[in-house]
Write a protein that holds these residues in place. Structure first.
Motif, PDB file in Angstrom:
ATOM      1  N   ASP A 103       0.826  -1.213   0.000  1.00  0.00           N
ATOM      2  CA  ASP A 103       0.000   0.000   0.000  1.00  0.00           C
ATOM      3  C   ASP A 103       0.857   1.258   0.000  1.00  0.00           C
ATOM      4  O   ASP A 103       0.490   2.257  -0.614  1.00  0.00           O
ATOM      5  CB  ASP A 103      -0.913   0.007   1.232  1.00  0.00           C
ATOM      6  N   MET A 104       1.956   1.230   0.722  1.00  0.00           N
ATOM      7  CA  MET A 104       2.856   2.377   0.809  1.00  0.00           C
ATOM      8  C   MET A 104       4.249   1.921   0.376  1.00  0.00           C
ATOM      9  O   MET A 104       5.009   1.371   1.178  1.00  0.00           O
ATOM     10  CB  MET A 104       2.892   2.934   2.226  1.00  0.00           C
ATOM     11  N   LEU A 105       4.551   2.140  -0.878  1.00  0.00           N
ATOM     12  CA  LEU A 105       5.834   1.722  -1.457  1.00  0.00           C
ATOM     13  C   LEU A 105       6.737   2.946  -1.546  1.00  0.00           C
ATOM     14  O   LEU A 105       6.436   3.901  -2.255  1.00  0.00           O
ATOM     15  CB  LEU A 105       5.606   1.123  -2.847  1.00  0.00           C
ATOM     16  N   HIS A 106       7.857   2.901  -0.817  1.00  0.00           N
ATOM     17  CA  HIS A 106       8.754   4.045  -0.745  1.00  0.00           C
ATOM     18  C   HIS A 106      10.087   3.721  -1.407  1.00  0.00           C
ATOM     19  O   HIS A 106      10.716   2.710  -1.083  1.00  0.00           O
ATOM     20  CB  HIS A 106       9.024   4.441   0.713  1.00  0.00           C
ATOM     21  N   PHE A 107      10.532   4.603  -2.298  1.00  0.00           N
ATOM     22  CA  PHE A 107      11.876   4.519  -2.863  1.00  0.00           C
ATOM     23  C   PHE A 107      12.733   5.591  -2.198  1.00  0.00           C
ATOM     24  O   PHE A 107      12.398   6.784  -2.252  1.00  0.00           O
ATOM     25  CB  PHE A 107      11.859   4.745  -4.380  1.00  0.00           C
ATOM     26  N   SER A 108      13.833   5.185  -1.596  1.00  0.00           N
ATOM     27  CA  SER A 108      14.710   6.129  -0.920  1.00  0.00           C
ATOM     28  C   SER A 108      15.518   6.932  -1.933  1.00  0.00           C
ATOM     29  O   SER A 108      16.178   6.361  -2.800  1.00  0.00           O
ATOM     30  CB  SER A 108      15.667   5.389   0.026  1.00  0.00           C
ATOM     31  N   LEU A 109      15.452   8.246  -1.804  1.00  0.00           N
ATOM     32  CA  LEU A 109      16.205   9.127  -2.695  1.00  0.00           C
ATOM     33  C   LEU A 109      16.503  10.423  -1.942  1.00  0.00           C
ATOM     34  O   LEU A 109      15.591  11.112  -1.510  1.00  0.00           O
ATOM     35  CB  LEU A 109      15.408   9.431  -3.966  1.00  0.00           C
ATOM     36  N   ASP A 110      17.787  10.748  -1.811  1.00  0.00           N
ATOM     37  CA  ASP A 110      18.190  11.872  -0.980  1.00  0.00           C
ATOM     38  C   ASP A 110      18.799  13.028  -1.762  1.00  0.00           C
ATOM     39  O   ASP A 110      19.267  13.998  -1.155  1.00  0.00           O
ATOM     40  CB  ASP A 110      19.201  11.410   0.073  1.00  0.00           C
ATOM     41  N   LEU A 146      11.031   8.793  -0.670  1.00  0.00           N
ATOM     42  CA  LEU A 146      11.354   9.062   0.728  1.00  0.00           C
ATOM     43  C   LEU A 146      12.692   9.797   0.771  1.00  0.00           C
ATOM     44  O   LEU A 146      13.738   9.224   0.482  1.00  0.00           O
ATOM     45  CB  LEU A 146      11.437   7.759   1.512  1.00  0.00           C
ATOM     46  N   PHE A 147      12.638  11.063   1.126  1.00  0.00           N
ATOM     47  CA  PHE A 147      13.814  11.930   1.134  1.00  0.00           C
ATOM     48  C   PHE A 147      14.241  12.141   2.585  1.00  0.00           C
ATOM     49  O   PHE A 147      13.538  12.779   3.363  1.00  0.00           O
ATOM     50  CB  PHE A 147      13.458  13.271   0.482  1.00  0.00           C
ATOM     51  N   THR A 148      15.396  11.596   2.962  1.00  0.00           N
ATOM     52  CA  THR A 148      15.932  11.784   4.305  1.00  0.00           C
ATOM     53  C   THR A 148      16.730  13.078   4.342  1.00  0.00           C
ATOM     54  O   THR A 148      17.725  13.230   3.642  1.00  0.00           O
ATOM     55  CB  THR A 148      16.810  10.595   4.723  1.00  0.00           C
ATOM     56  N   VAL A 149      16.270  14.010   5.160  1.00  0.00           N
ATOM     57  CA  VAL A 149      16.798  15.371   5.148  1.00  0.00           C
ATOM     58  C   VAL A 149      17.899  15.573   6.190  1.00  0.00           C
ATOM     59  O   VAL A 149      17.710  15.287   7.375  1.00  0.00           O
ATOM     60  CB  VAL A 149      15.684  16.395   5.424  1.00  0.00           C
TER      61      VAL A 149
END
Length: 327
Positions: A103-110, A146-149
């Motif tokens: 349901d919640m598919l996150h691709f990590s990209l910073d 998903l952007f890790t700040v």
């Protein structure tokens, strides 16, 4: 005022192994087995009885588990909202098997800069994220970025939003970095930078839990009046099939599940550890997002009201509110 006494989330670590070496994470350094399908089936049954609504299959890199699609499918069919975050390296070749199960598919990209992103992740995965976006969209999936700040990549938010999120009609999740154990997220964001984040979160197709911003303004969790409700809102299950309390990052104590998660979670020893949530010396100043988000959802306080608009926005845009209704 507490809205529910039931746990709402399970962080299910399928393995601690990872095919990346992110500078802001130490999970990949740990030796680890893989969870078994048999244990997952029994634990999901008990999690349903306990009232859990969301299952986050996590790691490490969860797509390293060869049966991750079966586990996601099982949880999805049982009515749980399923979520998974991946660095994208394995998604293109597994996408067909995962279709319709997350349901919640996150691709990590910073970062929108390939070199900058790959350097932070310790592996060349930028191109795989781009390919994952393309493949997911072709399959009719609706992934998030998903952007890790950190302070050092704050300037990249605008470019990721304009160049990647909007053209692909994705959702951007802003994930403020946090310290834990020996992991240092770097220099803290200033009030001006926190305001920039908060304002950015109000844009279309952007999700930022404003409770995270408020918590950082307040100096994090305080043991004399804790906002963290990690142990009573979130079950953490390790790859060894152990219940970890009060949370993964502290991991003060682990209990073998042995096919009886329901009774274990309600046992006297576990109840006593729940009573220490947010009150241990290590809890002072904590801002770990994955436990604060469910904590904000169950206690009607200023963080609840700060978090509510963004939470409603995200669930409306994703349509996940429909899957939460049967619970």
């Amino acid at each position: 005022m507490r809205l529910t006494s039931k746990p709402v989330l399970c962080n299910y670590y399928v393995t601690y192994r990872c095919n990346a070496k992110c500078s802001f994470c130490d999970i990949w350094e740990k030796p680890s087995p893989y969870i078994t399908l048999e244990d997952v089936k029994q634990n999901l049954t008990d999690l349903r009885r306990l009232g859990v609504q969301v299952i986050d299959f996590t790691g490490g890199e969860p797509l390293l588990h060869r049966q991750i699609d079966e586990m996601l499918g099982m949880a999805h069919d049982m009515g749980f909202v399923t979520t998974l975050t991946t660095n994208g390296l394995l998604y293109p070749k597994m996408a067909e098997r995962l279709k319709g199960k997350v349901d919640m598919l996150h691709f990590s990209l910073d970062s929108s800069d390939k070199t900058e992103h790959d350097t932070g992740r310790g592996v060349a995965c930028f191109d795989f994220v781009m390919e994952s976006i393309k493949v997911a969209k072709q399959l009719g999936e609706h992934p998030d970025i998903l952007f890790t700040v950190f302070k050092k990549n704050l300037h990249q938010l605008e470019e990721v939003y304009e160049d990647i999120v909007l053209p692909n009609k994705l959702l951007l999740i802003i994930n403020p970095a946090f310290d834990y154990n020996d992991i240092d997220a770097g220099e803290q964001l200033t009030e001006e930078e926190l305001k920039y984040l908060s304002d950015f979160g109000r844009r279309k197709r952007v999700y930022l839990n404003d409770g995270f911003v408020q918590l950082r303004r307040d100096g994090g969790n305080h043991v004399d009046d804790p906002v963290c409700k990690a142990a009573s809102t979130t079950l953490v299950i390790s790859p060894e099939n152990e219940l970890v309390l009060p949370c993964y990052h502290l991991g003060a104590k682990s209990f073998p599940v042995n096919g009886n998660l329901y009774d274990l979670y309600k046992s006297q020893e576990v109840e006593e550890l729940k009573g220490q949530e947010g009150r241990l010396p290590e809890c002072e100043g904590c801002t770990i997002n994955c436990y604060m988000q469910p904590s904000f959802a169950v206690e009607m306080n200023k963080y609840f009201w700060k978090a509510l608009p963004s939470t409603l926005k995200y669930n409306y845009l994703k349509g996940t509110w429909k899957r939460l209704m049967p619970f």
